[in-house]
Scaffold this active site. Structure first.
Site, PDB file in Angstrom:
ATOM      1  N   SER A 101       0.752  -1.181  -0.013  1.00  0.00           N
ATOM      2  CA  SER A 101       0.005   0.142  -0.165  1.00  0.00           C
ATOM      3  C   SER A 101       1.008   1.273  -0.167  1.00  0.00           C
ATOM      4  O   SER A 101       2.134   1.069   0.722  1.00  0.00           O
ATOM      5  CB  SER A 101      -0.804  -0.072   1.196  1.00  0.00           C
ATOM      6  N   TYR A 131      -0.944  -1.285  10.205  1.00  0.00           N
ATOM      7  CA  TYR A 131      -1.145  -1.689   8.926  1.00  0.00           C
ATOM      8  C   TYR A 131       0.005  -0.955   7.892  1.00  0.00           C
ATOM      9  O   TYR A 131       0.448  -1.807   7.303  1.00  0.00           O
ATOM     10  CB  TYR A 131      -2.314  -0.713   8.651  1.00  0.00           C
TER      11      TYR A 131
HETATM   12  N1  LIG Z   1      -8.968  -0.701  -0.793  1.00  0.00           N
HETATM   13  C1  LIG Z   1      -7.875   0.050  -0.759  1.00  0.00           C
HETATM   14  O1  LIG Z   1      -8.011   1.285  -0.567  1.00  0.00           O
HETATM   15  C2  LIG Z   1      -6.532  -0.472  -0.516  1.00  0.00           C
HETATM   16  C3  LIG Z   1      -5.224   0.256  -0.561  1.00  0.00           C
HETATM   17  C4  LIG Z   1      -3.977  -0.120  -0.396  1.00  0.00           C
HETATM   18  C5  LIG Z   1      -3.773  -1.477  -0.165  1.00  0.00           C
HETATM   19  N2  LIG Z   1      -5.016  -2.290  -0.105  1.00  0.00           N
HETATM   20  C6  LIG Z   1      -4.725  -3.732   0.108  1.00  0.00           C
HETATM   21  O2  LIG Z   1      -5.386  -4.445  -0.777  1.00  0.00           O
HETATM   22  C7  LIG Z   1      -5.749  -5.838  -0.527  1.00  0.00           C
HETATM   23  C8  LIG Z   1      -7.358  -6.006  -0.879  1.00  0.00           C
HETATM   24  O3  LIG Z   1      -7.887  -4.825   0.227  1.00  0.00           O
HETATM   25  P1  LIG Z   1      -9.406  -4.588  -0.201  1.00  0.00           P
HETATM   26  O4  LIG Z   1      -9.679  -3.275  -0.048  1.00  0.00           O
HETATM   27  O5  LIG Z   1      -9.881  -5.492  -1.559  1.00  0.00           O
HETATM   28  O6  LIG Z   1     -10.062  -5.532   0.990  1.00  0.00           O
HETATM   29  P2  LIG Z   1     -11.418  -6.449   1.171  1.00  0.00           P
HETATM   30  O7  LIG Z   1     -12.646  -5.948   0.184  1.00  0.00           O
HETATM   31  O8  LIG Z   1     -11.570  -6.302   2.630  1.00  0.00           O
HETATM   32  O9  LIG Z   1     -10.902  -7.918   0.864  1.00  0.00           O
HETATM   33  C9  LIG Z   1      -9.979  -8.539   1.714  1.00  0.00           C
HETATM   34  C10 LIG Z   1      -9.862 -10.043   1.231  1.00  0.00           C
HETATM   35  O10 LIG Z   1      -8.979 -10.578   1.872  1.00  0.00           O
HETATM   36  C11 LIG Z   1      -9.423 -11.770   2.623  1.00  0.00           C
HETATM   37  N3  LIG Z   1      -9.075 -11.920   4.018  1.00  0.00           N
HETATM   38  C12 LIG Z   1      -8.892 -11.240   4.749  1.00  0.00           C
HETATM   39  N4  LIG Z   1      -8.188 -11.952   5.886  1.00  0.00           N
HETATM   40  C13 LIG Z   1      -7.886 -13.188   5.501  1.00  0.00           C
HETATM   41  C14 LIG Z   1      -7.123 -14.040   6.152  1.00  0.00           C
HETATM   42  N5  LIG Z   1      -6.723 -14.046   7.340  1.00  0.00           N
HETATM   43  N6  LIG Z   1      -7.155 -15.412   5.274  1.00  0.00           N
HETATM   44  C15 LIG Z   1      -7.536 -15.203   4.099  1.00  0.00           C
HETATM   45  N7  LIG Z   1      -8.051 -14.259   3.503  1.00  0.00           N
HETATM   46  C16 LIG Z   1      -8.249 -13.149   4.208  1.00  0.00           C
HETATM   47  C17 LIG Z   1     -11.074 -11.277   2.835  1.00  0.00           C
HETATM   48  O11 LIG Z   1     -12.101 -12.467   2.788  1.00  0.00           O
HETATM   49  P3  LIG Z   1     -12.277 -13.506   4.092  1.00  0.00           P
HETATM   50  O12 LIG Z   1     -12.612 -12.321   5.171  1.00  0.00           O
HETATM   51  O13 LIG Z   1     -13.614 -14.400   3.493  1.00  0.00           O
HETATM   52  O14 LIG Z   1     -11.177 -14.214   4.350  1.00  0.00           O
HETATM   53  C18 LIG Z   1     -11.219 -10.520   1.461  1.00  0.00           C
HETATM   54  O15 LIG Z   1     -11.443 -11.614   0.400  1.00  0.00           O
HETATM   55  C19 LIG Z   1      -5.315  -5.688   1.257  1.00  0.00           C
HETATM   56  O16 LIG Z   1      -3.986  -6.170   1.170  1.00  0.00           O
HETATM   57  C20 LIG Z   1      -5.250  -4.204   1.521  1.00  0.00           C
HETATM   58  O17 LIG Z   1      -4.468  -4.003   2.488  1.00  0.00           O
HETATM   59  C21 LIG Z   1      -6.325  -1.996  -0.216  1.00  0.00           C
END
Ligand SMILES: NC(=O)c1ccc[n+]([C@@H]2O[C@H](COP(=O)([O-])OP(=O)(O)OC[C@H]3O[C@@H](n4cnc5c(N)ncnc54)[C@H](OP(=O)(O)O)[C@@H]3O)[C@@H](O)[C@H]2O)c1
Length: 251
Positions: free
Chosen positions: A137, A150
């Protein structure tokens, strides 16, 4: 289909991982989609029938990550592309400081990606091909209020990717790191603070797919947020804290 390319996406149940899994499947990849929630994965698999296989996995369970990598290769074939995307944001402040928060964040975000890389890296090195993509990120570049744990995990992932890139390329394995700004997903829908330059999940996946295709080392977007964070990180501390103080939650 012996020539079908195989991708493993963790955290494929929602948000960025889900959209990426779907787009890769639509482009003809055999996609192994993993997360902890079966109904999310089943719904995703039904959207591109025959192209997406669900693997229930908690990335904090190292043994399960090894078993899942083996099961993916046994069912779909050698993994060509692994996008270790699973992650969560657990906010933390001075008022609610907790060691448990840090442990949980490190277990999911940092060790979760390393647990999955563990079984995949030697397979790719042995085959002299493959592409490992770590999800970090832009927060990894600057310590931001509420993101102490984070941001620490995301900074660590950037460092892991930088350290491994020249090393793994000697064995024909590409390493990339994704550094997004704010992307509209179920995770960011919970945020109550302003999210400058917020982009849609489809725009984010466009950037990621272009970067993967070009084997770009860092896939960073949107450019406005990427530039703003790098500028913030380069400021002297007095100027940096003058800005980050304004990001503190109102108490
Ligand atoms: N959205 C943003 O603005 C943003 C910005 C920078 C970086 N990111 C990064 O992008 C990635 C995805 O983010 P997102 O915004 O798409 O989040 P999200 O919609 O909350 O999706 C996260 C996914 O990870 C899974 N997950 C969480 N904990 C887990 C575990 N212990 N084991 C296996 N799976 C797990 C969740 O499914 P389950 O709970 O069913 O396991 C879900 O499928 C993350 O690494 C986040 O830090 C996001």
């Amino acid at each position: 289909m012996p020539d079908q390319r195989v991708a493993w996406i963790t955290g494929a149940g929602s948000g960025i991982g889900r959209a990426l899994a779907r787009r890769l499947a639509e482009a003809g990849w055999a996609v192994a989609a993993s997360a902890r929630t079966a109904r999310d994965l089943d719904a995703l698999a039904a959207e591109v029938p025959g192209r997406i296989t669900a693997f229930l996995l908690d990335v904090t369970d190292e043994k399960a990550c090894v078993a899942t990598a083996d099961a993916i290769e046994a069912n779909l074939g050698p993994i060509d592309l692994a996008v270790f995307n699973a992650g969560s944001y657990f906010p933390t402040t001075a008022e609610d400081f907790s060691v448990a928060n840090f442990r949980k964040t490190v277990d999911v975000n940092l060790m979760g990606e390393i647990n999955c890389m563990g079984p995949v890296a030697p397979k790719m090195v042995g085959r002299r091909r493959g592409h490992i993509v770590l999800m970090a990120s832009l927060t990894g570049y600057a310590g931001l209020p509420t993101a102490a744990s984070y941001g620490a995990t995301k900074a660590a992932l950037i460092s892991v990717a930088q350290a491994f890139k020249p090393d793994f390329e000697r064995f024909g394995v590409d390493i990339s790191v994704i550094t997004p700004g704010f992307v509209k997903t179920p995770a960011t829908d919970k945020n109550t603070f302003p999210m400058p330059f917020l982009i849609s999940v489809d725009e984010a996946v466009d950037h990621i797919l272009r970067g993967i295709d070009k084997k770009q080392f860092e896939i960073s977007f949107p450019w406005q947020m990427s530039a703003a964070i790098r500028l913030l990180a380069s400021l002297p501390n007095w100027a940096k804290f003058a800005i980050t103080r304004r990001m503190l939650p109102r108490s």
